[in-house]
Scaffold this active site. Structure first.
Site, PDB file in Angstrom:
ATOM      1  CB  VAL A   1      -7.078  13.077 -21.399  1.00 35.74           C
ATOM      2  CG1 VAL A   1      -6.086  14.168 -21.014  1.00 35.74           C
ATOM      3  CG2 VAL A   1      -6.862  11.829 -20.566  1.00 35.74           C
TER       4      VAL A   1
ATOM      5  NE  ARG B   1      15.943  -4.274 -11.722  1.00 36.16           N
ATOM      6  CZ  ARG B   1      15.687  -5.195 -10.804  1.00 36.16           C
ATOM      7  NH1 ARG B   1      16.511  -5.343  -9.794  1.00 36.16           N
ATOM      8  NH2 ARG B   1      14.613  -5.949 -10.872  1.00 36.16           N
TER       9      ARG B   1
ATOM     10  CE  LYS C   1       1.204  -5.564  -2.467  1.00 36.70           C
ATOM     11  NZ  LYS C   1       1.267  -5.587  -3.937  1.00 36.70           N
TER      12      LYS C   1
ATOM     13  CB  ILE D   1     -11.616  -3.749  -6.703  1.00 34.37           C
ATOM     14  CG1 ILE D   1     -11.455  -5.229  -7.022  1.00 34.37           C
ATOM     15  CG2 ILE D   1     -12.974  -3.475  -6.099  1.00 34.37           C
ATOM     16  CD1 ILE D   1     -11.534  -6.128  -5.808  1.00 34.37           C
TER      17      ILE D   1
ATOM     18  N   GLY E   1       0.797 -20.854 -10.410  1.00 34.72           N
ATOM     19  CA  GLY E   1       1.230 -19.463 -10.561  1.00 34.72           C
ATOM     20  C   GLY E   1       0.482 -18.488  -9.676  1.00 34.72           C
TER      21      GLY E   1
ATOM     22  CD  GLU F   1       5.742 -13.314  -5.853  1.00 32.07           C
ATOM     23  OE1 GLU F   1       6.963 -13.144  -5.778  1.00 32.07           O
ATOM     24  OE2 GLU F   1       4.907 -12.423  -5.670  1.00 32.07           O
TER      25      GLU F   1
ATOM     26  CE  LYS G   1      -2.636  -5.821  -1.891  1.00 27.87           C
ATOM     27  NZ  LYS G   1      -2.896  -7.206  -2.349  1.00 27.87           N
TER      28      LYS G   1
END
Lengths: 433, 433
Positions: free
Chosen positions: A33, A45, A104, A135, A186, A189, A204
C-alpha cells in the site's frame, strides 16, 4: 507514512478472518500500500461474545458513529442483508470514506443507489468478495476485459447447490437425502432456501450481468428456478446423455440484426444439463467456476472456492489494497458504468434447448403424435430415443435452440396428449450445441 | 475531453488485432476511459506490406521518433525480442509515456531495467498480455491476491507443447509425429525450439514467480527441461498411473522452519505426470491454464486461450484502459515490488516425486537390490509394481517427495546395476501427493 485507518462492520466468519489477515499480513500490506493499515474499530451487535484474536477494546455497538468517525478512512462491510448495511455504507461514502462490501444481496437489490453515491461523493466502492468468494472475477470483468466485448457469462456460483447436485450425480442420491448430508457437513444452512431456491445465485447473476454488459440489472430482473425439483431421474437422464446437472447462472447478450450491443440481455438461474466435456462439468463439491465468453479473448474460465471465511477475506484484502492505494494517490478507482442500458428480456424470449423425457403408451403412432406437437410450436428436434416396452415405454427428446416460451408451450401440450402417460423429466440443456 | 494518443510498435498478428479493436471498440473504450483513444502512428519494418484495415498514412519506419513524439501519450509494444524493444520502451518512459508490452522474453531477461525506469520516470508499465494471452492472470496476482500469501503457481503456459502432449495422450503418437502435425496445423512454428525446449514457458515462469513472490527472478534462474525427450512410453506409463504428461511451469515457495516467507523459491519448467483428477489434466489442445494456491484464497484456476492475435490484443486493451485512466487521473498504477528478495534455490534442493520404469532381469532379488539403492539415497518409495516375465520384466517405482538431487542420484546408480537392463522412463510427478 501516516497509517490508513479501517473500520470493520460485522465480525462473523468473514470478519474474524479480515482481522486475522490485517494482523498477520501487516508488513506485506504496508509494503504494497505504501502506508500501514490500522484497525480503528469493529461494529458488532453482541460485544460480549468471545472472538479469538480480536481485541475487545476495538468493539463497538454504535456502527453509525464508527462509519463517520473522522479518523476512519476505509469501511469494510461484512454484515450482509439490506439494512442497516445500506444506510451505513451510504453514510460512510457521504463523509468521504472508501467502502468495501461483500454484500451480494444489497448490490443485487439496490446497487444503483450505492453506485450513485460513489459517483456523487467521489468515493471508492469495491465488492470483489460479493461474487464467487476468493475467485478474482469482478476485477477481470471490470478491468481486464474492459476493452473486449463480453457475449456470455455461464457459471456455477453457489457452492451449496453444487455440492448437492454433485452428490446426486456421484452417489445417485435424491435431493432430500443430498440436502440433509450437505446440512450435516455444514455445506448447507438449517434454512437452505436462499441457496436451493436459487436466490443467492440470482443475486450474483445480477451483479455479473451488470458488470459484463454495462447495463443495470437487479435481482428482480433475474429469471430464477432452484434445484428443489431436480430428481434422481433427472440426474440419471443426464448421465445417459453423457451430461451432468448443474445450477447455472447465465448472463447472455441476445443478438439483434443490426448493432453489436444486441437487442437486450438475458439473465437467468436454473438447473440445466451440460455435457461432461464442458469445463464446468468437472467442477466438483462446493467449488465455484465461471466461464466467460468474450469476442476477442475467447473462452475463459475462473475456478476456486466460492465461499468461506478465509477465501472471502482474501478477496476483501485485494480490494483493501486497491482502495488504500487510491486514497494515497488521491484518485478513486473506476465507478460502475451502465451506459449501455440494454433491456433485460423476459425468459420466454430467450432461446434455450430442452431435454424432455416422456412415459408413453406403447402403441403405434406415438412418436408421430409427439413430433407433430413440436412442429406445431415450431420447435426443431435434435434427437429422439425410444426405450422400453409396454408400461415401461419412454421417449426421450432433445431439441434444438428455440424460444423458451415455445418450448414450455410444447411441454404443456405434450402432457395433455392421451398417449403420453407422464412428462417424467424436463431439463434445459446448456453448453454449446 | 482531449483524446489520448497511442503509438503502436509492430503490426503483425497481434498488432493488426490491436488496430481493429481500437477502431471497432472506439465508442466503448471512450466511455470506459473517459476520453477517446486515437492511433498516432504505427512503427513497422516494411511499410509497403499490405495490412488489412490499417491506414497506410499511420505507418512509419522510424520507431525512435514515434515513441518520443510529444503528441503520443501511450506506447504499445508488440515487436518482441530484446532489442530494439527494450531501448524503445525505455525511451518512451523517459519522455513520460505510459507503456504496454506483450514481450515475455524481454520481461524475463531484463524486467528489472524496465521496472526501474517505470519507478524513475513515474511511468506506467503494464504487461498482462505477456503471460497466458487473454487469461487475466497477472492482474489478479498483482492486485486481487495482493493481500494474500501465494504458496504455489502451477501452470500450463505454452499452447504448442500442450497441443503436442495432448495428441500423444489421445492418439498414442510419438513426439516427432505430434510435432509435425502441430506444425501442419499452425500450432507450432517451423523452428519449434522456443516452445518444445521450454524457453517460452521458462520466460513466463520467471514473470509469474516475480509477481507471486515479490522477488526478482529472470529466465536464467529457471530450471528448464523441454518435451523433446518425452516418449510414447512415458505417456503410456502415465496412462497406467491414471495420469497425464503436461509441460508444467512451477513457481513454489520453499518453506523454512521459521518465518512465513520461506527460505527461498523454486522456479522450474519440465514435463511431469499429473493425476487425471487434477483440474490441469483436463486442459486440452492449445489451451493454457494456471493453478494458483494461496494461503487464504485456497486453490484458484484461470483457464483460456494462451495465444493468438485477438486474445492477446484483448489483454492489451484491458491494460490500455487502465493506463489511460491513470493518465487522466494523473496517478500511475502500482509498480512491481520485489521487497521480499527471496533466493531462487537450485533444482537439486527442490523436493519432487519421481516415476521410474526399469527394464530388469527376471531373477530373484532384483526388487531388493533396487529398493536398497533408494534407501541408500534416503528416498522413500510410495509404490512398486512388477510386471512381465523374462525379457519383458519391468519394475515401476513411484517415490515420495525427496530432494531432486537425491532422486537423480538414485536413477543414475540404478542405471549401473547389473540387474537393470535399462532405465526405460523417468518422469517427475506433480499434483498433490
Amino acid at each position: 507514512m501516516k497509517p490508513l485507518r479501517v473500520a470493520l462492520l460485522g465480525c462473523g466468519v468473514v470478519g474474524i478472518e479480515v482481522v486475522r489477515l490485517l494482523r498477520e499480513q501487516a508488513a506485506d500490506l504496508a509494503a504494497r500500500v505504501g502506508a500501514p493499515l490500522e484497525l480503528a474499530g469493529i461494529a458488532v451487535r453482541r460485544p460480549d461474545r468471545v472472538r479469538e484474536g480480536v481485541d475487545p477494546a476495538l468493539l463497538t455497538t454504535d456502527a453509525e458513529a464508527l462509519v463517520t468517525r473522522p479518523d476512519v478512512d476505509i469501511v469494510i462491510e461484512v454484515i450482509g442483508g439490506i439494512e442497516p448495511a445500506r444506510s451505513l455504507l451510504l453514510a460512510a461514502m457521504k463523509t468521504g470514506k472508501s467502502v468495501i462490501t461483500a454484500n451480494k444481496a444489497l448490490l443485487a437489490e439496490d446497487g444503483a443507489t450505492l453506485f450513485a453515491a460513489a459517483r456523487e461523493y467521489n468515493a471508492d466502492l469495491y465488492y470483489e468478495a460479493s461474487v464467487a468468494g476468493a475467485i478474482p472475477l469482478l476485477r477481470p470483468l471490470r478491468e481486464s476485459l474492459v476493452g473486449d466485448h463480453v457475449q456470455r457469462v455461464l457459471g456455477i456460483v453457489n457452492g451449496t447447490t453444487n455440492y448437492i447436485l454433485d452428490q446426486m450425480d456421484t452417489h445417485g442420491a435424491g435431493f432430500t437425502e443430498a440436502l440433509e448430508e450437505a446440512q450435516a457437513l455444514g455445506y448447507a444452512e438449517a434454512d437452505p432456501t436462499a441457496d436451493v431456491e436459487g436466490f443467492d445465485a440470482a443475486a450474483k447473476a445480477a451483479i455479473l450481468a451488470q458488470l459484463a454488459f454495462h447495463t443495470p440489472v437487479t435481482a428482480a430482473d433475474v429469471h430464477r428456478e432452484g434445484i428443489t425439483e431436480v430428481t434422481a431421474a433427472d440426474v440419471a437422464g443426464a448421465k445417459e446423455m453423457d451430461s451432468v446437472v448443474k445450477l447455472l447462472a447465465i448472463c447472455e447478450r441476445i443478438p439483434s440484426a443490426g448493432g453489436r450491443n444486441g437487442r437486450g440481455v438475458s439473465v437467468r438461474v436454473y438447473p440445466a444439463m451440460i455435457p461432461r466435456t464442458h469445463p464446468l462439468a468437472s467442477v466438483r463439491e462446493a467449488y465455484n467456476a465461471v466461464f466467460v465468453e468474450a469476442e476477442s479473448a475467447g473462452s475463459l474460465m475462473f475456478y476456486g472456492a466460492g465461499a468461506g471465511g478465509a477465501p472471502t477475506a482474501s478477496a476483501i484484502m485485494g480490494d483493501l489494497v486497491a482502495v488504500a492505494r487510491n486514497l494515497i494517490a488521491g484518485t478513486p478507482g473506476p465507478v460502475e458504468v451502465t451506459y449501455a442500458s440494454l433491456p433485460v428480456l423476459p425468459m420466454g424470449e430467450t432461446t434455450t434447448r430442452y431435454y424432455i423425457e416422456l412415459d408413453v403408451a406403447d402403441e403405434a403412432g406415438v412418436l408421430a403424435t409427439v413430433a407433430e406437437e413440436f412442429a406445431r410450436n415450431d420447435v426443431s428436434i435434435k434427437a429422439v430415443r425410444q426405450e422400453g416396452l409396454g408400461a415401461e415405454a419412454k421417449l426421450v427428446v432433445v431439441t434444438h435452440r428455440a424460444p423458451d416460451a415455445a418450448l414450455s408451450a410444447t411441454v404443456e401440450t405434450l402432457g395433455r396428449l392421451p398417449s403420453v402417460r407422464e412428462v417424467a423429466s424436463v431439463m434445459r440443456v446448456e453448453g454449446d450445441e
